[in-house]
Design a protein around this motif. Structure first.
Motif, PDB file in Angstrom:
ATOM      1  N   LEU A 287      -2.753  -3.565   0.514  1.00 41.88           N
ATOM      2  CA  LEU A 287      -3.025  -2.653   1.630  1.00 41.88           C
ATOM      3  C   LEU A 287      -3.675  -1.373   1.130  1.00 41.88           C
ATOM      4  O   LEU A 287      -4.676  -0.904   1.698  1.00 41.88           O
ATOM      5  CB  LEU A 287      -1.719  -2.322   2.359  1.00 41.88           C
ATOM      6  CG  LEU A 287      -1.790  -1.232   3.428  1.00 41.88           C
ATOM      7  CD1 LEU A 287      -2.698  -1.646   4.582  1.00 41.88           C
ATOM      8  CD2 LEU A 287      -0.392  -0.883   3.941  1.00 41.88           C
ATOM      9  N   ASN A 288      -3.162  -0.822   0.057  1.00 39.62           N
ATOM     10  CA  ASN A 288      -3.683   0.446  -0.447  1.00 39.62           C
ATOM     11  C   ASN A 288      -5.070   0.300  -1.068  1.00 39.62           C
ATOM     12  O   ASN A 288      -5.869   1.243  -1.034  1.00 39.62           O
ATOM     13  CB  ASN A 288      -2.694   1.059  -1.426  1.00 39.62           C
ATOM     14  CG  ASN A 288      -1.499   1.682  -0.715  1.00 39.62           C
ATOM     15  OD1 ASN A 288      -1.605   2.110   0.435  1.00 39.62           O
ATOM     16  ND2 ASN A 288      -0.358   1.729  -1.391  1.00 39.62           N
ATOM     17  N   VAL A 289      -5.370  -0.866  -1.604  1.00 42.06           N
ATOM     18  CA  VAL A 289      -6.730  -1.115  -2.095  1.00 42.06           C
ATOM     19  C   VAL A 289      -7.713  -1.075  -0.932  1.00 42.06           C
ATOM     20  O   VAL A 289      -8.799  -0.470  -1.016  1.00 42.06           O
ATOM     21  CB  VAL A 289      -6.805  -2.469  -2.831  1.00 42.06           C
ATOM     22  CG1 VAL A 289      -8.257  -2.907  -3.025  1.00 42.06           C
ATOM     23  CG2 VAL A 289      -6.113  -2.378  -4.179  1.00 42.06           C
TER      24      VAL A 289
ATOM     25  N   VAL B 283      -0.450   4.394   1.151  1.00 42.53           N
ATOM     26  CA  VAL B 283       0.835   4.478   1.838  1.00 42.53           C
ATOM     27  C   VAL B 283       1.926   4.246   0.801  1.00 42.53           C
ATOM     28  O   VAL B 283       1.900   3.232   0.088  1.00 42.53           O
ATOM     29  CB  VAL B 283       0.935   3.414   2.952  1.00 42.53           C
ATOM     30  CG1 VAL B 283       2.285   3.510   3.661  1.00 42.53           C
ATOM     31  CG2 VAL B 283      -0.206   3.558   3.947  1.00 42.53           C
ATOM     32  N   PRO B 284       2.893   5.168   0.656  1.00 36.87           N
ATOM     33  CA  PRO B 284       3.959   4.981  -0.339  1.00 36.87           C
ATOM     34  C   PRO B 284       4.745   3.698  -0.074  1.00 36.87           C
ATOM     35  O   PRO B 284       5.005   3.352   1.089  1.00 36.87           O
ATOM     36  CB  PRO B 284       4.841   6.215  -0.153  1.00 36.87           C
ATOM     37  CG  PRO B 284       3.952   7.230   0.480  1.00 36.87           C
ATOM     38  CD  PRO B 284       3.022   6.449   1.368  1.00 36.87           C
ATOM     39  N   LEU B 285       5.116   3.015  -1.144  1.00 36.37           N
ATOM     40  CA  LEU B 285       5.819   1.739  -1.016  1.00 36.37           C
ATOM     41  C   LEU B 285       7.078   1.870  -0.188  1.00 36.37           C
ATOM     42  O   LEU B 285       7.344   1.034   0.688  1.00 36.37           O
ATOM     43  CB  LEU B 285       6.155   1.193  -2.415  1.00 36.37           C
ATOM     44  CG  LEU B 285       6.963  -0.108  -2.460  1.00 36.37           C
ATOM     45  CD1 LEU B 285       6.231  -1.244  -1.765  1.00 36.37           C
ATOM     46  CD2 LEU B 285       7.272  -0.488  -3.907  1.00 36.37           C
ATOM     47  N   HIS B 286       7.871   2.912  -0.415  1.00 34.34           N
ATOM     48  CA  HIS B 286       9.146   3.025   0.284  1.00 34.34           C
ATOM     49  C   HIS B 286       8.948   3.235   1.787  1.00 34.34           C
ATOM     50  O   HIS B 286       9.800   2.867   2.593  1.00 34.34           O
ATOM     51  CB  HIS B 286       9.994   4.162  -0.302  1.00 34.34           C
ATOM     52  CG  HIS B 286       9.461   5.530  -0.031  1.00 34.34           C
ATOM     53  ND1 HIS B 286       8.471   6.104  -0.794  1.00 34.34           N
ATOM     54  CD2 HIS B 286       9.773   6.448   0.932  1.00 34.34           C
ATOM     55  CE1 HIS B 286       8.200   7.314  -0.332  1.00 34.34           C
ATOM     56  NE2 HIS B 286       8.967   7.547   0.724  1.00 34.34           N
TER      57      HIS B 286
ATOM     58  N   ILE C 229       5.869  -4.588   6.921  1.00 33.11           N
ATOM     59  CA  ILE C 229       5.633  -5.997   6.616  1.00 33.11           C
ATOM     60  C   ILE C 229       6.378  -6.874   7.628  1.00 33.11           C
ATOM     61  O   ILE C 229       7.455  -6.525   8.071  1.00 33.11           O
ATOM     62  CB  ILE C 229       6.103  -6.313   5.188  1.00 33.11           C
ATOM     63  CG1 ILE C 229       5.333  -5.458   4.182  1.00 33.11           C
ATOM     64  CG2 ILE C 229       5.979  -7.794   4.853  1.00 33.11           C
ATOM     65  CD1 ILE C 229       5.921  -5.481   2.785  1.00 33.11           C
ATOM     66  N   GLY C 230       5.777  -8.020   7.952  1.00 28.45           N
ATOM     67  CA  GLY C 230       6.529  -8.964   8.759  1.00 28.45           C
ATOM     68  C   GLY C 230       5.759  -9.636   9.871  1.00 28.45           C
ATOM     69  O   GLY C 230       6.185 -10.655  10.399  1.00 28.45           O
ATOM     70  N   GLY C 231       4.599  -9.095  10.251  1.00 36.80           N
ATOM     71  CA  GLY C 231       3.848  -9.694  11.349  1.00 36.80           C
ATOM     72  C   GLY C 231       2.541 -10.326  10.917  1.00 36.80           C
ATOM     73  O   GLY C 231       1.691 -10.623  11.757  1.00 36.80           O
ATOM     74  N   GLY C 232       2.356 -10.514   9.617  1.00 34.65           N
ATOM     75  CA  GLY C 232       1.094 -11.060   9.129  1.00 34.65           C
ATOM     76  C   GLY C 232       0.178  -9.950   8.627  1.00 34.65           C
ATOM     77  O   GLY C 232       0.450  -8.754   8.780  1.00 34.65           O
ATOM     78  N   VAL C 233      -0.939 -10.356   8.016  1.00 26.53           N
ATOM     79  CA  VAL C 233      -1.857  -9.417   7.373  1.00 26.53           C
ATOM     80  C   VAL C 233      -2.463  -8.446   8.384  1.00 26.53           C
ATOM     81  O   VAL C 233      -2.506  -7.236   8.152  1.00 26.53           O
ATOM     82  CB  VAL C 233      -2.979 -10.181   6.639  1.00 26.53           C
ATOM     83  CG1 VAL C 233      -4.062  -9.220   6.162  1.00 26.53           C
ATOM     84  CG2 VAL C 233      -2.410 -10.944   5.449  1.00 26.53           C
ATOM     85  N   ARG C 234      -2.950  -8.966   9.490  1.00 19.22           N
ATOM     86  CA  ARG C 234      -3.614  -8.096  10.466  1.00 19.22           C
ATOM     87  C   ARG C 234      -2.661  -7.013  10.983  1.00 19.22           C
ATOM     88  O   ARG C 234      -3.032  -5.848  11.098  1.00 19.22           O
ATOM     89  CB  ARG C 234      -4.160  -8.934  11.630  1.00 19.22           C
ATOM     90  CG  ARG C 234      -5.015  -8.147  12.618  1.00 19.22           C
ATOM     91  CD  ARG C 234      -5.581  -9.075  13.664  1.00 19.22           C
ATOM     92  NE  ARG C 234      -6.573  -9.955  13.104  1.00 19.22           N
ATOM     93  CZ  ARG C 234      -7.893  -9.740  13.170  1.00 19.22           C
ATOM     94  NH1 ARG C 234      -8.354  -8.667  13.778  1.00 19.22           N
ATOM     95  NH2 ARG C 234      -8.747 -10.590  12.634  1.00 19.22           N
ATOM     96  N   LYS C 235      -1.434  -7.412  11.273  1.00 25.71           N
ATOM     97  CA  LYS C 235      -0.449  -6.444  11.759  1.00 25.71           C
ATOM     98  C   LYS C 235      -0.131  -5.407  10.684  1.00 25.71           C
ATOM     99  O   LYS C 235       0.035  -4.220  10.990  1.00 25.71           O
ATOM    100  CB  LYS C 235       0.820  -7.167  12.187  1.00 25.71           C
ATOM    101  CG  LYS C 235       1.917  -6.254  12.721  1.00 25.71           C
ATOM    102  CD  LYS C 235       1.459  -5.470  13.943  1.00 25.71           C
ATOM    103  CE  LYS C 235       1.275  -6.366  15.153  1.00 25.71           C
ATOM    104  NZ  LYS C 235       0.946  -5.557  16.369  1.00 25.71           N
ATOM    105  N   LEU C 236      -0.042  -5.829   9.439  1.00 20.42           N
ATOM    106  CA  LEU C 236       0.212  -4.885   8.349  1.00 20.42           C
ATOM    107  C   LEU C 236      -0.921  -3.865   8.257  1.00 20.42           C
ATOM    108  O   LEU C 236      -0.682  -2.666   8.108  1.00 20.42           O
ATOM    109  CB  LEU C 236       0.367  -5.635   7.025  1.00 20.42           C
ATOM    110  CG  LEU C 236       0.528  -4.783   5.761  1.00 20.42           C
ATOM    111  CD1 LEU C 236       1.752  -3.874   5.859  1.00 20.42           C
ATOM    112  CD2 LEU C 236       0.643  -5.685   4.527  1.00 20.42           C
TER     113      LEU C 236
ATOM    114  N   GLY D  95      -0.734   0.113   8.799  1.00 20.02           N
ATOM    115  CA  GLY D  95      -1.186   1.021   7.750  1.00 20.02           C
ATOM    116  C   GLY D  95      -2.227   2.001   8.257  1.00 20.02           C
ATOM    117  O   GLY D  95      -2.189   3.193   7.935  1.00 20.02           O
ATOM    118  N   LEU D  96      -3.149   1.518   9.076  1.00 23.52           N
ATOM    119  CA  LEU D  96      -4.174   2.383   9.650  1.00 23.52           C
ATOM    120  C   LEU D  96      -3.560   3.378  10.629  1.00 23.52           C
ATOM    121  O   LEU D  96      -3.940   4.558  10.666  1.00 23.52           O
ATOM    122  CB  LEU D  96      -5.233   1.531  10.355  1.00 23.52           C
ATOM    123  CG  LEU D  96      -6.132   0.706   9.439  1.00 23.52           C
ATOM    124  CD1 LEU D  96      -6.875  -0.361  10.228  1.00 23.52           C
ATOM    125  CD2 LEU D  96      -7.126   1.607   8.699  1.00 23.52           C
TER     126      LEU D  96
END
Length: 229
Positions: A26-28, A38-41, A47-54, A58-59
């Motif tokens: 995501l951060n890349v 976005v900080p890991l913590h 996370i949890g709804g698939g790549v697009r949702k992530l 993040g955006l």
């Protein structure tokens, strides 16, 4: 003595702690858009709804809105990078493999039902030497539906050769509890995964805090069924 069942696991946040590699990817992608990481913590519960949702989450965290075409491009970029770094830092949760050994020794059939793409799920589990343990590994693209749609769980169980009436779902978040409820199967929640709403608040039938508790939780369903009859 526990009656053998089909035990279906979610993947991200349930079987494997995938957050470091998912948030790394995501951060890349965010960096390529000129956005800060976005900080890991902070990002674990995205996370949890698939790549697009992530990516959408993040955006949103960065206050950025993009078009559908841009989101599609970013999704492709994410998958391309993530596929090459899928198991750099992702590891099974503590006690998982011992629990899977116990379940297999007791005759339970094991499967994976995830909103991750199937080929990525298989690649991850293969890299971690876990894939041979599962009779079926099914993702959001396997049947064209995602959790909490009960069709994905029903068809995962069928592909694994099990019976829905003898199935238990194990997961860490709302889609896992939701798919189990809609399919009419009991669900065990794990407290160490990724969820915006605390898993206890979602009221799974059982809640475990470590994989050393899993076999006893599953045995409890069989004991409960015997008492009911």
């Amino acid at each position: 003595m526990t009656s053998p069942r089909t035990v279906v696991f979610d993947l991200d946040g349930t079987l494997v702690d995938t957050a470091p590699d998912l948030i790394g990817a995501l951060n890349v992608v965010l960096a390529a858009e000129g956005l800060p990481p976005v900080p890991l913590h902070e990002a674990r519960n995205m996370i949890g709804g698939g790549v697009r949702k992530l990516l959408e989450r993040g955006l949103e965290a960065e206050g950025r809105e993009v078009s559908l075409a841009e989101l599609t491009r970013m999704t492709d970029d994410f998958i391309g990078y993530y596929a090459e770094h899928i198991a750099d830092d992702s590891r099974p949760f503590d006690g998982l493999e011992a629990a899977l050994d116990e379940l297999a020794a007791s005759g339970h059939r094991l499967a994976v039902c995830t909103n991750k793409l199937e080929w990525l799920s298989r690649r991850l589990l293969e890299r971690l030497n876990l894939s041979p343990r599962f009779a079926a590994i099914c993702g959001a693209d396997t049947f064209g539906v995602s959790k909490p749609d009960p069709a994905i769980l029903r068809q995962t169980v069928e592909r694994a050769g099990g019976e829905l009436s003898a199935t238990i779902m194990v997961g860490d978040a709302g889609p896992d509890v939701g798919v189990a409820r809609r399919a009419g199967v009991p669900v065990i929640g794990v407290s160490f995964g990724y969820t915006e709403v605390p898993i206890a608040d979602l009221k799974p039938d059982r809640l475990i805090h470590h994989y050393s508790e899993l076999t006893a939780a599953i045995a409890g369903f069989s004991q409960q069924a015997r008492i009911a009859t």
